[in-house]
Write an enzyme that holds these catalytic residues in place. Structure first.
Site, PDB file in Angstrom:
ATOM      1  N   ALA A 165       0.856  -1.189   0.000  1.00  0.00           N
ATOM      2  CA  ALA A 165       0.000   0.000   0.000  1.00  0.00           C
ATOM      3  C   ALA A 165       0.894   1.241   0.000  1.00  0.00           C
ATOM      4  CB  ALA A 165      -0.889  -0.003   1.235  1.00  0.00           C
ATOM      5  N   LYS A 166       0.392   2.307  -0.597  1.00  0.00           N
ATOM      6  CA  LYS A 166       1.193   3.546  -0.676  1.00  0.00           C
ATOM      7  C   LYS A 166       0.808   4.435   0.509  1.00  0.00           C
ATOM      8  CE  LYS A 166       2.728   6.617  -4.394  1.00  0.00           C
ATOM      9  NZ  LYS A 166       4.167   6.543  -4.195  1.00  0.00           N
ATOM     10  N   VAL A 167       1.419   4.141   1.635  1.00  0.00           N
ATOM     11  CA  VAL A 167       1.078   4.764   2.910  1.00  0.00           C
ATOM     12  C   VAL A 167       2.112   5.839   3.236  1.00  0.00           C
ATOM     13  CG1 VAL A 167       0.623   4.315   5.356  1.00  0.00           C
ATOM     14  CG2 VAL A 167       0.176   2.532   3.658  1.00  0.00           C
TER      15      VAL A 167
END
Ligand code: PMP
Length: 315
Positions: A165-167
């Site tokens: 995920a692009k957190v």
């Protein structure tokens, strides 16, 4: 990050007095958009974002792989328990409106989903805000190669955080590793995974080539880049075998070349990794051919550009 590499050359103007951004259901002046200093996303990095590009094409401005980017945004929100009340179609529509309102065609687009309500406890939020900005991102080409170093920092453990995920909080790792590499005189870091295999750059995926084939880290310890997936498809369509498998940094000493991939910088050739300088001139590598093919694809110039040598691209 690769983006840093570009910023030092392009220095984008993020907004002017006329810029409009999207925030909480409406377009508003970039200068007036606000966020509370008590927002938990700011304190804990509990937010998700995307990095997307639009290109001027013969058919008007086109957002490259917009569906894939917004599906990943939705996945990232689910992965960190962040509500998101927009469909892929709605997000796409807002993005095209944003480009039009700001008269942008070659642009970098940054959607951010964050928890806006003041809250200083470590709880998943029940509401979220969507912020979206875009700025001019010109046709940036460079034959300049980047010099990597193996980072002493690993990518985050996928058993600690959802690494695919692009957190926002993952980027503390990216900033620390990138800064450390630059302090030692290199352009960028190359991070290993928790088992000591090569994973990716702080803001880009990594490929190396050997004997006519490409190798890249498999899913599991990396952000599966949309550029990475596009490059794999392009390579296979050109008859180049691609292997997604684990490899150690020592393997790279036998490689003929390497490159990084990401939405912002597209495909960037690697000159060296620590003391190891690649022997094959970059122009003769598969990476250089793929860079040209990728550039043509995103600009919808397929056919016109695909066969054009890299050296002829404008600097
Ligand atoms: N890995 C990391 C850690 C990144 O930040 C990025 C940039 N989003 C990438 C890989 C490349 O992803 P994409 O091709 O989707 O931009």
């Amino acid at each position: 990050m690769l983006t840093d590499f570009l910023l030092t050359h392009c220095l984008p103007m993020y907004f002017t007095a006329d810029t409009l951004v999207f925030q909480d259901g409406q377009f508003t002046s970039a200068e007036q958009a606000q966020c509370s200093l008590y927002a938990p996303s700011l304190h804990y990095g509990h937010a998700v974002f995307e990095g997307i590009r639009a290109y001027q094409t013969a058919n008007g401005p086109r957002i490259f792989k917009v569906k894939e980017h917004y599906e990943r945004l939705q996945y990232s929100c689910r992965a960190i328990h962040m509500p998101l009340n927009y469909s892929v179609e709605e997000l796409t529509d807002i993005t095209y409106q944003l480009l039009e309102k700001n008269n942008l065609s070659n642009a970098y687009i940054r959607p951010l989903v964050y928890a806006p309500e003041p809250m200083m406890s470590i709880k998943a939020p029940t509401t979220s805000s969507l912020f979206m900005a875009a700025w001019e991102w010109g046709n940036y080409f460079s034959n300049q190669l980047t010099r990597l170093t193996i980072s002493p920092y690993q990518r985050p453990n996928p058993k600690s955080v959802p690494i695919e995920a692009k957190v926002s909080s993952h980027y503390a790792n990216s900033i620390i590793a990138s800064h450390e590499a630059k302090q030692r005189g290199y352009d960028e870091a190359l991070l290993l995974d928790i088992n000591g295999y090569v994973a990716e750059g702080p803001g880009a995926n990594f490929f190396y080539e050997w004997d006519g084939a490409l190798y890249t880290a498999p899913a599991g310890n990396i952000l599966q880049g949309i550029t990475r997936n596009t490059i794999i498809e392009l390579a296979r369509s050109m008859g180049v075998p691609v292997f997604e498998e684990f490899f150690t940094p020592e393997t790279l000493h036998h490689a003929n070349g390497a490159f990084l991939t990401g939405t912002a910088a597209e495909v960037v050739g690697v000159a060296s990794i620590d003391d190891h300088v690649f022997g094959t001139p970059y122009e003769e590598t598969i990476g250089a051919k793929l860079a040209a093919a990728y550039s043509a694809l995103v600009r919808e110039e397929v056919g016109a550009r695909r066969t054009r040598p890299v050296a002829e691209r404008p600097a």
